[in-house]
Structure formats: C-alpha cells, structure tokens
Design a protein around this motif. Structure first.
Motif, PDB file in Angstrom:
ATOM      1  N   LEU A  14       0.801  -1.234   0.000  1.00 13.12           N
ATOM      2  CA  LEU A  14       0.000   0.000   0.000  1.00 13.12           C
ATOM      3  C   LEU A  14       0.831   1.280   0.000  1.00 13.12           C
ATOM      4  N   CYS A  15       2.125   1.172   0.209  1.00 13.48           N
ATOM      5  CA  CYS A  15       2.928   2.375   0.460  1.00 13.48           C
ATOM      6  C   CYS A  15       2.887   3.373  -0.710  1.00 13.48           C
ATOM      7  N   PRO A  16       2.473   4.611  -0.442  1.00 10.23           N
ATOM      8  CA  PRO A  16       2.390   5.604  -1.514  1.00 10.23           C
ATOM      9  C   PRO A  16       3.761   5.994  -2.079  1.00 10.23           C
ATOM     10  N   TYR A  17       4.801   5.875  -1.231  1.00  3.44           N
ATOM     11  CA  TYR A  17       6.152   6.240  -1.710  1.00  3.44           C
ATOM     12  C   TYR A  17       6.682   5.158  -2.652  1.00  3.44           C
ATOM     13  N   VAL A  18       6.326   3.917  -2.345  1.00  4.89           N
ATOM     14  CA  VAL A  18       6.666   2.825  -3.269  1.00  4.89           C
ATOM     15  C   VAL A  18       5.983   3.072  -4.610  1.00  4.89           C
ATOM     16  N   ASN A  41       6.203  -6.506  10.434  1.00  5.26           N
ATOM     17  CA  ASN A  41       7.078  -7.606  10.829  1.00  5.26           C
ATOM     18  C   ASN A  41       8.274  -7.609   9.863  1.00  5.26           C
ATOM     19  N   LYS A  42       9.133  -6.591  10.027  1.00  5.65           N
ATOM     20  CA  LYS A  42      10.190  -6.377   9.029  1.00  5.65           C
ATOM     21  C   LYS A  42      11.228  -7.504   9.061  1.00  5.65           C
ATOM     22  N   PRO A  43      11.509  -8.100   7.907  1.00 11.06           N
ATOM     23  CA  PRO A  43      12.521  -9.164   7.889  1.00 11.06           C
ATOM     24  C   PRO A  43      13.916  -8.618   8.229  1.00 11.06           C
ATOM     25  N   GLY A  53      14.916   1.864   7.827  1.00 11.78           N
ATOM     26  CA  GLY A  53      13.887   0.849   8.071  1.00 11.78           C
ATOM     27  C   GLY A  53      12.619   1.112   7.280  1.00 11.78           C
ATOM     28  N   LYS A  54      12.756   1.846   6.165  1.00  8.40           N
ATOM     29  CA  LYS A  54      11.566   2.209   5.391  1.00  8.40           C
ATOM     30  C   LYS A  54      11.656   1.698   3.975  1.00  8.40           C
ATOM     31  N   VAL A  55      10.470   1.477   3.367  1.00 10.19           N
ATOM     32  CA  VAL A  55      10.404   1.222   1.937  1.00 10.19           C
ATOM     33  C   VAL A  55       9.998   2.528   1.265  1.00 10.19           C
ATOM     34  N   PRO A  56      10.287   2.719  -0.001  1.00 13.76           N
ATOM     35  CA  PRO A  56      10.928   1.791  -0.923  1.00 13.76           C
ATOM     36  C   PRO A  56      12.454   1.801  -0.815  1.00 13.76           C
ATOM     37  N   LEU A  57      13.012   0.642  -1.254  1.00  8.71           N
ATOM     38  CA  LEU A  57      14.456   0.562  -1.506  1.00  8.71           C
ATOM     39  C   LEU A  57      14.604   0.104  -2.940  1.00  8.71           C
ATOM     40  N   PHE A  67      17.816   4.516  -1.225  1.00  8.32           N
ATOM     41  CA  PHE A  67      16.586   4.717  -0.455  1.00  8.32           C
ATOM     42  C   PHE A  67      16.078   6.130  -0.680  1.00  8.32           C
ATOM     43  N   GLU A  68      14.860   6.405  -0.211  1.00  8.62           N
ATOM     44  CA  GLU A  68      14.122   7.660  -0.415  1.00  8.62           C
ATOM     45  C   GLU A  68      13.517   7.689  -1.827  1.00  8.62           C
ATOM     46  N   SER A  69      12.197   7.698  -1.852  1.00  7.75           N
ATOM     47  CA  SER A  69      11.473   7.554  -3.126  1.00  7.75           C
ATOM     48  C   SER A  69      11.889   8.579  -4.191  1.00  7.75           C
ATOM     49  N   GLU A  70      12.037   9.841  -3.776  1.00  5.11           N
ATOM     50  CA  GLU A  70      12.329  10.835  -4.815  1.00  5.11           C
ATOM     51  C   GLU A  70      13.721  10.665  -5.391  1.00  5.11           C
TER      52      GLU A  70
END
Ligand SMILES: N[C@@H](CCC(=O)N[C@@H](CS)C(=O)NCC(=O)O)C(=O)O
Length: 232
Positions: A14-18, A41-43, A53-57, A67-70
């Motif tokens: 669902l992530c909007p940045y992804v 439940n981050k692997p 610790g954030k998506v997207p990567l 990392f960082e969507s932009e």
C-alpha cells in the motif's frame, strides 16, 4: 543508461512512496522485480539493507541500495535519459519543490487516517483542503501538473489522490470536489496506466483492511463497513 542494470524494488503493497517508484519504472519502461514485505514484521535482511527501516528501496545489480522515493525516481529518470523532469535548472527546482509539497500532502493524509475522532479528522481535512486550494491556484489547465506531459511531480501526487475515493465513501465527506482543476487532474492521474498498475487490483479492499486495523475515526468507519459486509 541502466539498460543492463538489474533492479529490485523492496516494497509494501500500500505504500504511496513505493507507488512513486513503480510509476516511474513503468513510465520509463524499465524492467524490475518487486518484493513486498510486511512492515509490521520487518525481515532481518530488510533491516540490514534499509538505513531508515523504510520502503521503498531500490537495489541495483544486487549490490547498491538506494533509499528515499524521490531519489530513486530521479536516479531512474536520469539514468534512462527520461524526460520526467525539466532540463532547465530553475524549472527543475520548481518541480522538486512541488514534489516536496506532495510529500507534505501525504504526511497529512497519514495523520488524517490516524485521527482519533471526528474533530481531529475535520481539522486535518481542513488542512488538506488548504493545500488543495494552494495547488488549485498553481495548476495550469492541462492534463498534468504543469503541462500535458506527465512528470515526476505527477508521479509524486498520484498516490495521494488514490486514497480519496475510499475516504469519501467512508466519511461521506468530499475532498477537493469544489476545486475544478485539481479534480480533473486527479482524474487524469488515476486513469493513467502506470498509476493504475502501481498497486494490485485488490488495492481498495487492502486499504480498507489496513484502515480497519487502526484505532482511529476512519478506522472505526472501515471496521463497521467490513463487519456489515461480513454479516450480509
Ligand atoms: N521519505 C520516505 C518515506 C518512506 C516511508 O515513510 N515509507 C513507509 C511506508 S509508506 C515505511 O516504510 N514505514 C515503515 C516505518 O516507518 O517503520 C520516502 O520518500 O521514501
């Protein structure tokens, strides 16, 4: 060129940045592999890769992690000689500024779906309307943000507009409907193939279930609707 590079996008459904990154990959016609993870439940392998610790990567050639969507979107555009940002430095700076504005909009949307009660929800809705008004004043009458050409500004805003139909149906409130340029722009964005394909066909249901897990005003409305459906 990234012609021979291998891309893996570490994502969440669902992530909007992804979604920004997926839209950009699709607009540029760049092949990639997508791995969705559970953010609740981050692997371990993800935590080892992601500095925040954030998506997207975006993992390039199984080696370099961006990392960082932009930053991901700009890199993909630049490496593929894309035309999703202006060449002129000043125009590009303006586009980046509006992309920041899109991120602020997304953060208010997150506060809105987490708002504890109707009063907090209404306050945030007002804040959102204010941003909408500012956008309306800065939109040209065209299909996309500043012209008929789709850009990274459009990719940055499209995921924000995707939330609104469900928010409207749950809260019985309208968002941006009285802002004609904005409403039309949102329609163009939400019917663009890259935007449609950035999420699964089950997105609405997934979003509903995501909201229903929250102890918030919208969460309660989503929960009631899901329960009502289940007993039918
Ligand atoms: N500024 C970041 C924001 C990314 C972000 O907030 N991702 C969320 C999911 S939509 C996340 O990974 N949250 C996990 C967490 O904060 O623990 C970007 O543009 O990539």
């Amino acid at each position: 060129m990234t012609g021979t590079a291998r891309f893996t996008l570490i994502s969440h459904i669902l992530c909007p940045y992804v979604q920004r990154a997926v839209i950009t990959l699709k607009e540029l016609d760049v092949p990639y592999k997508r791995i969705d993870i559970d953010l609740a439940n981050k692997p371990e392998w993800f935590l080892a890769l992601s500095p925040l610790g954030k998506v997207p990567l975006l993992v390039v050639d199984d080696e370099t992690v961006i990392f960082e969507s932009e930053v991901i979107c700009e890199y993909l555009n630049e490496a593929n000689q894309g035309k999703l940002l202006a060449e002129d430095a000043l125009e590009k700076a303006e586009q980046r500024a509006w992309i920041e504005f899109a991120s602020t909009t997304l953060s208010i949307i997150a506060q809105l779906y987490n708002a504890a009660d109707k009063a907090a929800f209404s306050q945030l809705q007002e804040k959102l309307e204010h941003l909408g008004q500012t956008l309306e004043e800065n939109l040209v009458q065209a299909e996309y943000f500043s012209s008929n050409e789709f850009s990274l500004v459009d990719a940055a805003f499209a995921p924000a507009f995707r939330y609104l139909p469900l928010f409207e149906s749950l809260s019985k409130e309208q968002f941006f409907q009285h802002l004609p340029k904005l409403a039309l722009w949102a329609q163009y964005l939400l019917s663009r193939p890259s935007v449609i394909e950035a999420v699964s066909e089950h997105y609405q249901q997934q979003l509903m279930e995501f909201l229903a897990k929250r102890e918030s005003y919208l969460g309660q409305l989503a929960k009631s609707q899901l329960t009502a459906k289940a007993v039918k």
